[in-house]
Design a protein around this motif. Structure first.
Motif, PDB file in Angstrom:
ATOM      1  N   GLN A 255       0.812  -1.218   0.074  1.00  0.00           N
ATOM      2  CA  GLN A 255       0.060  -0.091   0.042  1.00  0.00           C
ATOM      3  C   GLN A 255       0.940   1.093  -0.145  1.00  0.00           C
ATOM      4  OE1 GLN A 255      -3.227  -0.542  -0.605  1.00  0.00           O
ATOM      5  NE2 GLN A 255      -2.511  -2.474  -0.722  1.00  0.00           N
ATOM      6  N   PHE A 256       0.664   2.165  -1.080  1.00  0.00           N
ATOM      7  CA  PHE A 256       1.462   3.477  -1.074  1.00  0.00           C
ATOM      8  C   PHE A 256       0.600   3.910  -2.208  1.00  0.00           C
ATOM      9  CE2 PHE A 256       3.124   0.679  -4.429  1.00  0.00           C
ATOM     10  CZ  PHE A 256       3.496   1.553  -5.681  1.00  0.00           C
ATOM     11  N   THR A 257       0.938   5.428  -2.433  1.00  0.00           N
ATOM     12  CA  THR A 257       0.357   6.151  -3.255  1.00  0.00           C
ATOM     13  C   THR A 257       1.452   7.142  -3.986  1.00  0.00           C
ATOM     14  OG1 THR A 257      -1.788   6.174  -2.363  1.00  0.00           O
ATOM     15  CG2 THR A 257      -1.422   7.746  -4.000  1.00  0.00           C
ATOM     16  N   PRO A 258       1.782   7.097  -5.046  1.00  0.00           N
ATOM     17  CA  PRO A 258       2.772   7.867  -5.749  1.00  0.00           C
ATOM     18  C   PRO A 258       2.206   9.456  -5.820  1.00  0.00           C
ATOM     19  CG  PRO A 258       2.582   6.071  -7.070  1.00  0.00           C
ATOM     20  CD  PRO A 258       1.414   6.140  -6.154  1.00  0.00           C
ATOM     21  N   VAL A 259       2.946  10.443  -5.139  1.00  0.00           N
ATOM     22  CA  VAL A 259       2.396  11.854  -5.280  1.00  0.00           C
ATOM     23  C   VAL A 259       3.281  12.784  -5.965  1.00  0.00           C
ATOM     24  CG1 VAL A 259       0.807  11.457  -3.132  1.00  0.00           C
ATOM     25  CG2 VAL A 259       2.920  11.916  -2.764  1.00  0.00           C
ATOM     26  N   TYR A 260       2.811  13.645  -6.389  1.00  0.00           N
ATOM     27  CA  TYR A 260       3.439  14.712  -7.400  1.00  0.00           C
ATOM     28  C   TYR A 260       2.977  16.173  -6.874  1.00  0.00           C
ATOM     29  CZ  TYR A 260       3.635  10.413  -9.913  1.00  0.00           C
ATOM     30  OH  TYR A 260       3.718   8.947 -10.274  1.00  0.00           O
ATOM     31  N   LYS A 261       4.099  17.198  -7.006  1.00  0.00           N
ATOM     32  CA  LYS A 261       3.403  18.457  -6.663  1.00  0.00           C
ATOM     33  C   LYS A 261       2.847  18.977  -7.750  1.00  0.00           C
ATOM     34  CE  LYS A 261       5.651  20.729  -3.273  1.00  0.00           C
ATOM     35  NZ  LYS A 261       5.030  21.057  -1.930  1.00  0.00           N
ATOM     36  N   THR A 262       1.625  19.790  -7.479  1.00  0.00           N
ATOM     37  CA  THR A 262       0.951  20.628  -8.263  1.00  0.00           C
ATOM     38  C   THR A 262       1.404  22.109  -8.551  1.00  0.00           C
ATOM     39  OG1 THR A 262      -0.568  21.295  -6.593  1.00  0.00           O
ATOM     40  CG2 THR A 262      -1.064  19.254  -7.499  1.00  0.00           C
ATOM     41  N   LYS A 263       0.946  22.524  -9.539  1.00  0.00           N
ATOM     42  CA  LYS A 263       1.239  23.889  -9.722  1.00  0.00           C
ATOM     43  C   LYS A 263       0.877  24.914  -8.840  1.00  0.00           C
ATOM     44  CE  LYS A 263       1.871  23.861 -14.733  1.00  0.00           C
ATOM     45  NZ  LYS A 263       1.305  24.319 -16.122  1.00  0.00           N
ATOM     46  N   SER A 264      -0.135  24.545  -8.045  1.00  0.00           N
ATOM     47  CA  SER A 264      -0.812  25.142  -6.655  1.00  0.00           C
ATOM     48  C   SER A 264       0.219  24.971  -5.572  1.00  0.00           C
ATOM     49  CB  SER A 264      -2.050  25.037  -6.545  1.00  0.00           C
ATOM     50  OG  SER A 264      -2.287  23.539  -6.285  1.00  0.00           O
ATOM     51  N   GLY A 265       1.045  24.135  -5.525  1.00  0.00           N
ATOM     52  CA  GLY A 265       1.938  23.739  -4.223  1.00  0.00           C
ATOM     53  C   GLY A 265       1.359  22.482  -3.525  1.00  0.00           C
ATOM     54  N   PHE A 266       0.446  21.890  -3.980  1.00  0.00           N
ATOM     55  CA  PHE A 266      -0.047  20.904  -3.169  1.00  0.00           C
ATOM     56  C   PHE A 266       0.471  19.713  -3.589  1.00  0.00           C
ATOM     57  CE2 PHE A 266      -3.366  24.212  -2.572  1.00  0.00           C
ATOM     58  CZ  PHE A 266      -3.468  24.352  -1.168  1.00  0.00           C
ATOM     59  N   TRP A 267       0.324  18.389  -2.934  1.00  0.00           N
ATOM     60  CA  TRP A 267       0.619  17.085  -3.377  1.00  0.00           C
ATOM     61  C   TRP A 267      -0.771  16.593  -3.718  1.00  0.00           C
ATOM     62  CZ3 TRP A 267       5.388  15.458  -3.803  1.00  0.00           C
ATOM     63  CH2 TRP A 267       6.419  16.261  -3.211  1.00  0.00           C
ATOM     64  N   ALA A 268      -0.514  15.571  -4.803  1.00  0.00           N
ATOM     65  CA  ALA A 268      -1.864  14.812  -5.472  1.00  0.00           C
ATOM     66  C   ALA A 268      -0.975  13.679  -6.138  1.00  0.00           C
ATOM     67  CB  ALA A 268      -2.433  15.770  -6.503  1.00  0.00           C
ATOM     68  N   GLY A 269      -2.096  12.863  -6.400  1.00  0.00           N
ATOM     69  CA  GLY A 269      -1.767  11.673  -7.058  1.00  0.00           C
ATOM     70  C   GLY A 269      -2.620  11.491  -8.376  1.00  0.00           C
ATOM     71  N   ALA A 270      -2.123  10.666  -9.186  1.00  0.00           N
ATOM     72  CA  ALA A 270      -2.918  10.434 -10.494  1.00  0.00           C
ATOM     73  C   ALA A 270      -4.115   9.509 -10.020  1.00  0.00           C
ATOM     74  CB  ALA A 270      -1.973   9.908 -11.492  1.00  0.00           C
ATOM     75  N   TYR A 271      -5.198   9.690 -10.933  1.00  0.00           N
ATOM     76  CA  TYR A 271      -6.103   8.686 -10.782  1.00  0.00           C
ATOM     77  C   TYR A 271      -5.647   7.324 -10.783  1.00  0.00           C
ATOM     78  CZ  TYR A 271     -10.226   5.659 -12.146  1.00  0.00           C
ATOM     79  OH  TYR A 271     -11.182   4.993 -12.068  1.00  0.00           O
TER      80      TYR A 271
END
Length: 163
Positions: free
Chosen positions: A64-80
């Motif tokens: 169990q893990f979720t790759p996360v990436y920075k967004t242009k707004s400075g938050f972290w998010a993951g792909a669908y």
């Protein structure tokens, strides 16, 4: 252990920002068991990891893990992540993927996938498909990523339910 099908790893990760729980260190060391060899999460620069404390030691919640990436707004998010949305516990979730403006394109090599697999794991409109690349268009922010895991596979295991 020759009778075990799992490989055992000791992982040490820097914590950028704890999301849930009571751990307060700048780094965390935990044990990982993986049937397939080197843990897949180690392939990513940034991941939301699900680590549990058991008898005074930390363990990774298997697979169990979720790759996360920075967004242009400075938050972290993951792909669908189709595997989270299609878990039987999440059949009636109110969480929906949203368009994410990632800081850098989030791309996946799909050259090893059959057409039917691409349609399952990288469906449109959540991904743009071009040649052997799937580029994430939709995803979720940390709170929703965690909720999907918590209500899905982690609930089935009894992990992270007292938060």
């Amino acid at each position: 252990n020759k009778s075990s099908f799992d490989s055992k790893f000791l992982a040490k990760y820097q914590i950028i920002k704890p999301y849930k729980g009571s751990y307060h260190g700048a780094e965390i060391e935990f044990t990982v068991f993986d049937h397939y060899g080197v843990p897949q999460f180690s392939e990513y620069d940034h991941v939301l990891l699900y680590v549990v404390l058991h008898d005074g030691k930390y363990y990774h919640s298997k697979y169990q893990f979720t790759p996360v990436y920075k967004t242009k707004s400075g938050f972290w998010a993951g792909a669908y992540a189709a595997y989270d949305y299609t878990h039987s516990n999440n059949a009636n979730t109110t969480i929906k993927p949203v368009k994410i403006d990632f800081y850098s394109p989030v791309e996946f090599d799909i050259s090893g996938y059959e057409k039917e697999e691409v349609e399952v794991w990288f469906p449109q409109p959540y991904y743009n498909i071009s040649g052997n690349r799937a580029t994430a268009v939709y995803g979720n922010y940390l709170n929703e990523l965690f909720f999907l895991k918590q209500q899905g596979v982690l609930k089935a295991r009894g992990d992270f339910q007292q938060m």
